[in-house]
Design a protein around this motif. Sequence first.
Motif, short mmCIF file in Angstrom:
data_model
loop_
_atom_site.label_atom_id
_atom_site.label_comp_id
_atom_site.label_asym_id
_atom_site.label_seq_id
_atom_site.Cartn_x
_atom_site.Cartn_y
_atom_site.Cartn_z
N THR A 495 0.83 -1.20 0.00
CA THR A 495 0.00 0.00 0.00
C THR A 495 0.86 1.25 0.00
OG1 THR A 495 -1.69 -1.20 1.25
CG2 THR A 495 -1.88 1.19 1.18
N SER A 499 0.97 4.12 -2.88
CA SER A 499 0.59 5.48 -2.52
C SER A 499 1.63 6.51 -2.94
CB SER A 499 0.38 5.57 -1.00
OG SER A 499 -0.08 6.85 -0.62
N THR A 507 -5.51 4.84 -3.70
CA THR A 507 -4.82 3.69 -3.12
C THR A 507 -5.69 3.02 -2.07
OG1 THR A 507 -2.66 4.70 -3.51
CG2 THR A 507 -2.78 2.97 -1.85
N MET A 511 -7.02 -0.84 -2.23
CA MET A 511 -6.44 -1.81 -1.31
C MET A 511 -7.38 -2.25 -0.20
SD MET A 511 -3.49 -2.58 -2.47
CE MET A 511 -2.94 -3.54 -1.05
N VAL A 533 -3.84 -0.70 5.91
CA VAL A 533 -4.07 0.05 4.67
C VAL A 533 -4.17 1.54 4.95
CG1 VAL A 533 -5.70 0.44 2.78
CG2 VAL A 533 -5.15 -1.89 3.48
N ALA A 537 -1.56 3.92 3.13
CA ALA A 537 -2.04 4.85 2.11
C ALA A 537 -1.67 6.29 2.42
CB ALA A 537 -3.56 4.73 1.97
#
Length: 590
Positions: A495, A499, A507, A511, A533, A537
């Motif tokens: 992730t 990003s 993103t 994800m 995540v 991100a």
Amino acid sequence: MEFTHYAMLALLLVVLVLFVWGRWRYDVVALMAMLAVVLAGWVPAQEALAGFGHDAVITVAAVLTISRALSNAGTVDLLTARIMPLTRSRTLHIASLSLAVALASAFMNNVGALALMLPVALASAAKRERPPGLLLMPLAFGSILGGLATLIGTPPNIIIATYRADRTGDAFAMFDFLPVGGLVAVIGVLFVSLIGWRFLPRGIGSAKSSHVEIDGYICEVRVMPDSPLVGEQIGGAGTQLGDDVMVVGLVRGRDEYQHPHAWRRLEEGDLLIIRTDPESLRPLIEKHSLELVASKLSGLENIKPEALRLVEVTVPPRSVLAGRDSAYLRRRTGHTVSLVAMARAGASMRSRLRDQQFRAGDVLMLQGEPDTLDDSIADLGLLPLAERDIRLNRPMRALTGLAVFIGALVLGATWVPISIALLMAVVAYVVIGLLPAREMYRDIDWPVLVLLGGMMAVGQALQETGTTDMIANAIVQVAGDLSPLWILTLVMVATMALSNVVNNAATALIMAPIAFVVARQLEVSADAFLMAVAVGASSAFLTPIGHQSNTLVMGPGGYRFNDYWRLGLPLSVLIVLVSVPAIAWFWPLS
């Protein structure tokens, strides 16, 4: 794997390539992707359009508007006013700025918090005779780190919370992100302030107060008696002088400055202040019977500041000038604002400004009429780099703005959804006069909202076609006998990598469903994977394009593309080392 899976993966790959390529803005790419999944029959049209009214979209818009209201109220100024006494030492200087912007960005838009602190950082750098480049990257990273701590601190947190609500019926609350995100933010700011800034290249930037040098291509010429320009209007004279010459000032008589309106007629002895390329100067003087008076702006020394305004601004990613040229600038402002000089990545651009397209992060020197220049800058979405007036004489406005905001957070936690509570705060700000109605939508980043609405349809298509399950199965199979904690780490690192080249909101939208299904297949808590995540991100520190805050400081800080990973890479490694154990502790996998 079915044909639909191949087609969906191909579409996702194309979308990611278009995001990275940047040929079309990310909101246009999101609309293309949304239309593709609708035309393919994977998502009904009505459901695809429903994403634009999703709670996440409304919440992001409300947060951006509230950021403007808090700025108007001077709430952040109460914090920034106490920074200057803490800037004596280099470490305290960086730490105080980074901590202040982190605190602000926990409750308002990251870029909005950075925009408020940027002039403070530049003013304090000039006062302490330190290069802006020493302060601005830590400042930008602090604004990103602070957003990790709360639900409304950054769009990925809002997306993750609403996705959890869609799948489980229960969203993450306002401060559910604080145990992990707050810890990461504190340790990240301490690292940047104490150690990280030492990774920046030696001699980055300079201690000068201006980011664009105008002496090299601003000069003064006097109109001689035999000049063909005598009697000509400035507008017509500008046409005769050519596209490489811009009249930015007129001095007549005893240092009487007059704005160079197109209708003014030139007289013998007038002193023209012009911007031109150095190589074009000699032919210009010979052809039009002009006399070079000085290479420096001696004629401007006696002009009152209120008569001539030269303002440095930076171009943020959402400015209407991004991708435009100086001709558009003149048209948009009704020919009342001129581009005098320009710098990109810390270097002044000395030739053919008319051919340059503005990019996010550029620093511009603008000249215009004193009465209208501020309004023009606001209309163009530019950020002044001059020191702002800190409104300490209006503490009640600041406290009122803060009270309304806290009240909205309490309502969002106890009575109504957070999106409704924040909209109530927006209305309250308008009613009590902290947010003029004409400014309600000025700070809303419409491309981001379109991106969110469009990519939600793509996320739904991933789930409806079973592609999310297929990707999750592949991840679990490749991971083999790895423990769920190692797989969570891999999801976070993937992730973070995505990003840094793709918008953080996009993103998170891509994800989140993958992480959720991976957790379900591993039969562990999905909350831990969603938190991974959320952190990943919002951890775009390796490139200037990974986050708008990084882009915004590139020009004023004099950074190059490769400067970001020097500080960003060790910070990213530290975030993984801190956040993974923290997630396992506060959001157990079992």
